[in-house]
Design a protein around this motif. Structure first.
Motif, mmCIF file in Angstrom:
data_model
loop_
_atom_site.group_PDB
_atom_site.id
_atom_site.type_symbol
_atom_site.label_atom_id
_atom_site.label_comp_id
_atom_site.label_asym_id
_atom_site.label_seq_id
_atom_site.Cartn_x
_atom_site.Cartn_y
_atom_site.Cartn_z
ATOM 1 N N VAL A 179 10.646 -0.800 1.889
ATOM 2 C CA VAL A 179 9.044 -0.793 2.391
ATOM 3 C C VAL A 179 8.777 0.259 1.984
ATOM 4 N N TYR A 180 9.076 0.890 1.292
ATOM 5 C CA TYR A 180 8.852 2.642 0.296
ATOM 6 C C TYR A 180 8.870 2.667 -0.389
ATOM 7 N N THR A 181 8.783 3.701 -1.293
ATOM 8 C CA THR A 181 9.019 3.994 -2.771
ATOM 9 C C THR A 181 10.849 3.315 -2.875
ATOM 10 N N PRO A 182 11.421 2.851 -3.868
ATOM 11 C CA PRO A 182 10.279 2.647 -4.522
ATOM 12 C C PRO A 182 9.775 1.389 -5.103
ATOM 13 N N GLU A 230 -6.398 6.805 -5.566
ATOM 14 C CA GLU A 230 -6.574 7.304 -7.173
ATOM 15 C C GLU A 230 -5.368 7.732 -7.794
ATOM 16 N N ARG A 231 -4.130 8.094 -7.336
ATOM 17 C CA ARG A 231 -3.826 8.666 -7.628
ATOM 18 C C ARG A 231 -1.781 8.224 -7.300
ATOM 19 N N ILE A 232 -1.766 6.311 -7.326
ATOM 20 C CA ILE A 232 -0.256 6.812 -6.172
ATOM 21 C C ILE A 232 0.524 6.170 -6.840
ATOM 22 N N LEU A 233 1.390 7.575 -6.020
ATOM 23 C CA LEU A 233 3.159 7.712 -6.533
ATOM 24 C C LEU A 233 2.735 8.508 -8.221
ATOM 25 N N GLY A 234 3.929 7.874 -8.586
ATOM 26 C CA GLY A 234 3.072 8.143 -10.603
ATOM 27 C C GLY A 234 2.705 7.098 -11.345
ATOM 28 N N GLY A 285 2.641 1.906 3.948
ATOM 29 C CA GLY A 285 4.696 2.301 4.430
ATOM 30 C C GLY A 285 4.706 3.337 4.912
ATOM 31 N N LYS A 286 3.660 4.334 4.532
ATOM 32 C CA LYS A 286 3.882 5.406 4.953
ATOM 33 C C LYS A 286 4.423 5.653 6.705
ATOM 34 N N LEU A 287 2.469 5.037 6.848
ATOM 35 C CA LEU A 287 3.090 4.727 8.668
ATOM 36 C C LEU A 287 4.068 3.815 9.313
ATOM 37 N N PHE A 304 -4.172 12.823 4.313
ATOM 38 C CA PHE A 304 -3.514 12.164 3.174
ATOM 39 C C PHE A 304 -3.377 12.479 2.472
ATOM 40 N N GLU A 305 -3.577 11.333 1.414
ATOM 41 C CA GLU A 305 -2.129 10.661 0.903
ATOM 42 C C GLU A 305 -2.862 10.162 -0.844
ATOM 43 N N ASP A 306 -2.067 9.755 -1.683
ATOM 44 C CA ASP A 306 -2.552 9.632 -3.392
ATOM 45 C C ASP A 306 -4.001 9.925 -3.389
ATOM 46 N N PHE A 307 -4.214 11.150 -3.029
ATOM 47 C CA PHE A 307 -5.258 10.845 -3.882
ATOM 48 C C PHE A 307 -5.269 11.693 -5.305
ATOM 49 N N ASN A 312 -1.971 17.098 3.635
ATOM 50 C CA ASN A 312 -1.494 16.902 2.510
ATOM 51 C C ASN A 312 -0.076 16.465 2.698
ATOM 52 N N ASP A 313 0.107 15.003 2.567
ATOM 53 C CA ASP A 313 1.383 14.523 2.418
ATOM 54 C C ASP A 313 1.658 15.409 0.403
ATOM 55 N N ASP A 314 1.561 15.151 -0.595
ATOM 56 C CA ASP A 314 1.330 15.300 -1.469
ATOM 57 C C ASP A 314 1.640 16.591 -1.873
ATOM 58 N N ILE A 315 0.708 17.385 -1.263
ATOM 59 C CA ILE A 315 0.384 18.963 -1.717
ATOM 60 C C ILE A 315 2.349 19.382 -0.625
ATOM 61 N N SER A 328 9.797 12.597 -9.179
ATOM 62 C CA SER A 328 8.790 11.737 -9.597
ATOM 63 C C SER A 328 8.508 10.452 -9.435
ATOM 64 N N ASN A 329 8.258 9.808 -8.302
ATOM 65 C CA ASN A 329 8.113 8.077 -8.094
ATOM 66 C C ASN A 329 7.349 7.542 -8.603
ATOM 67 N N PRO A 330 7.367 5.563 -8.679
ATOM 68 C CA PRO A 330 8.992 5.387 -8.235
ATOM 69 C C PRO A 330 9.919 5.491 -9.161
ATOM 70 N N GLY A 383 14.618 13.914 -2.334
ATOM 71 C CA GLY A 383 13.640 15.309 -2.543
ATOM 72 C C GLY A 383 12.244 14.136 -2.059
ATOM 73 N N ASN A 384 11.859 13.305 -1.063
ATOM 74 C CA ASN A 384 11.222 12.574 -0.422
ATOM 75 C C ASN A 384 10.349 13.779 0.541
ATOM 76 N N ASN A 385 9.032 13.662 -0.082
ATOM 77 C CA ASN A 385 8.834 13.907 1.188
ATOM 78 C C ASN A 385 8.695 13.335 3.171
ATOM 79 N N SER A 386 9.358 11.609 2.759
ATOM 80 C CA SER A 386 9.694 10.723 4.045
ATOM 81 C C SER A 386 10.735 11.896 4.976
HETATM 82 O O1 OAA Z 1 5.858 8.070 -1.126
HETATM 83 C C1 OAA Z 1 6.330 8.712 -2.252
HETATM 84 O O2 OAA Z 1 8.165 8.779 -2.101
HETATM 85 C C2 OAA Z 1 6.529 9.888 -2.118
HETATM 86 C C3 OAA Z 1 4.794 10.099 -2.414
HETATM 87 O O3 OAA Z 1 4.459 10.991 -1.504
HETATM 88 C C4 OAA Z 1 4.557 10.639 -3.948
HETATM 89 O O4 OAA Z 1 4.976 10.289 -4.842
HETATM 90 O O5 OAA Z 1 3.006 10.276 -3.909
#
Ligand code: OAA
Ligand code: MG
Length: 539
Positions: free
Chosen positions: A95-98, A148-152, A166-168, A237-240, A260-263, A401-403, A445-448
């Protein structure tokens, strides 16, 4: 049983929040007029979970498992979260990365059930109406992206909606936020991905992203309206994209309950992993030097929180900033480049000579740790890892970096090249690695590990806003929960199967910060940990 809708009979099966399928008891079947509409035997909740687990085992590809889980999410939330809670480590990569990366890329082709809000320019000036249409009576947490910037994997447009969903799901599974009080939101402001613009099945606005004032007006309108309807809501805020992410955080951090989760989330989990690494190295954070491969949201968020951590150990801020150096697409970030640097990189521009080769930068700076956050796969080459081994008895190697396809190096590469000496963490999961008779269990080392609990603590205490200090508190608490047995096998984080009790402790620490710093909107309970635990939703 709570019932969100007043239906009886077969209509009950269409309410995902209350549907229990064959787990409806005899009494419930009677009350709701379901007798004869279900197979005769009543299943226990555990039997339901095992049945679903067996069904999922029939599917090999993670994306297919994700589709099955998606259907379950849409039809029986209780069972969905029972399954995620029972098998967190197994289904988190689904449900989450990758897998969520692929889920986003295919979103418009696999879409079946609407979930959350899709707010686009057509709603500008009328966002209130959309917010009013949300099925949730109350909302504790919103995760919002503009895709705009989903994962990597860059710009995904409306397809980025997979991320807030997925985050929720993790907010509920890992930290017990009531699923009825979560709301995923995508701001559909176009996409610059040609492939999507030309895809007849693409479900988003078919135009390039706008960079004008209408973008910010829509974001601001959304935030204002969400807070008008739910004044205590936490907005994640996620993946802006970089520019918008830093700007929105700077403008909103002290004004509303948001992060902001990514920061900030990523920073918290990485600093936590560094504290664990210090226990293995038997050294202090003040003795370390970090070189980042990348200079975006994650890099600057982490570097800033490392500086906060060093300051908390008595260092001046000026000195602390020197312990982090950045390497971006143009090479080492140096003072001589000051004029062309984005604001978020400037504090980390030091007096180094110009350098455009990463291995050369390692030789020059002699870092004790390298942190990969540039979404450039395979950049921690054998040469890079060997150089780190030459310089350090126990090199810190974080490939974040993900996924998985974007990881700077695999766990196997890190342990093999460093002869089992690397203190390794990755953003997406890697299986345990055998090296010379020893089994290494790398963890993410994931913010989850922290965002669900940070949200839990903030929502529980009705915090007015979330200062950076909260993210440092979460980092320290998570590090405390890593056992010697974890460290012995190379794990810098606890097992994900223990995530709920971990979330209780982090959530309580975050709430305590709010109470101690006059940020909370309610009374501090006597036994905070107990109260936080009682607040959590259990399927
Ligand atoms: O979602 C993840 O696995 C970690 C994250 O916030 C990202 O890579 O943008
Ligand atoms: Mg993210």
């Amino acid at each position: 049983m709570t019932q969100c809708c007043k239906h009886t009979g077969a209509a009950v099966f269409h309410c995902p929040l209350t549907n229990k399928g064959v787990a409806f008891t005899e009494k419930e079947r009677e009350e709701l007029g379901l007798s004869g509409l279900l197979p005769t035997a009543v299943s226990t909740n555990d039997q339901q979970v095992e049945r679903m687990h067996e069904i999922l085992d029939r599917f090999e590809k993670p994306i297919d498992k994700a589709l099955v889980l998606d259907s379950l999410h849409a039809t029986d939330e209780d069972l969905y979260f029972r399954l995620l809670t029972r098998y967190t480590a197994e289904y988190m990569p689904v449900v989450y990365t990758p897998t969520v990366g692929e889920y986003c890329q295919r979103f418009s082709h696999i879409f079946r059930y609407p979930r959350g809000l899709f707010i686009s320019y057509q709603h500008a000036g009328h966002v209130r109406d959309v917010i009013e249409r949300a099925p949730n009576k109350e909302v504790d947490v919103i995760v919002v992206t503009d895709g705009e910037r989903i994962l990597g994997i860059g710009d995904q447009g409306i397809n980025g909606m997979g991320i807030p969903i997925g985050k929720l799901a993790l907010y509920t599974a890992c930290a017990g936020i009531d699923p009825a009080k979560t709301l995923p939101v995508v701001l559909d402001v176009g996409t610059n991905r040609e492939e999507y613009l030309n895809d007849p099945l693409y479900l988003g606005l078919r135009k390039p992203r706008s960079r004008g004032p209408e973008y910010r007006a829509l974001v601001d309108e959304f935030i204002a309206e969400a807070r008008r309807r739910w004044p205590n809501v936490l907005i994640q805020f996620e993946d802006f994209g970089n520019q918008n992410a830093f700007k929105l955080l700077a403008d909103y951090q002290e004004k509303i309950l948001c992060f902001n989760d990514d920061i900030q989330g990523t920073a918290s989990v990485v600093v936590s992993g560094l504290y664990s690494a210090m226990r293995i190295k038997k050294e202090k954070l003040t003795d370390q030097m970090f070189l980042f491969f990348g200079a975006g949201e994650a890099a600057c968020g982490i570097a800033n929180l490392i500086a906060d951590a060093l300051v908390s150990e008595g260092m001046t801020r000026e000195e602390a900033l020197k312990h982090c150096a950045l390497f971006d697409s143009k090479g080492l970030v140096t003072k001589s480049r000051m004029d062309e640097l984005a604001a978020h990189k400037k504090p980390f521009a030091h007096d180094y000579a110009k350098c455009t080769d990463f291995v050369e930068a390692i030789k020059m700076i002699k870092p004790t740790g390298i942190i990969g956050v540039a979404a450039q796969p395979r950049t921690f080459t054998t040469e890079v890892l060997e150089e780190m081994s030459k310089l350090n008895e126990r090199p810190i190697i974080f490939a974040l970096s993900n996924p998985t396809s974007r990881a700077e190096c695999t766990a196997e590469e890190a342990y093999r090249v460093t002869k089992g000496k690397a203190l390794y963490a990755s953003g997406s999961p890697f299986a345990p690695v055998e090296y010379e008779g020893k089994t290494f269990v790398p963890r993410q080392g994931n913010n989850s590990y922290v965002f669900p609990a940070l949200g839990l603590g903030a929502v529980f205490s009705r915090s007015k806003w979330m200062p950076d200090g909260m993210f440092l508190v979460a980092a320290k608490k998570l590090a405390e929960l890593v056992t010697d047995a974890d460290l012995e096998q190379g794990s810098l984080y606890p097992s994900l199967d223990d995530i709920r009790p971990v979330s209780v402790k982090i959530g309580a620490a975050v709430a305590a910060y709010a109470y101690d710093n006059g940020l909370a909107g309610n009374e501090r309970p006597q036994d905070l940990e107990k109260a936080v635990e009682a607040f959590m939703y259990r399927p």
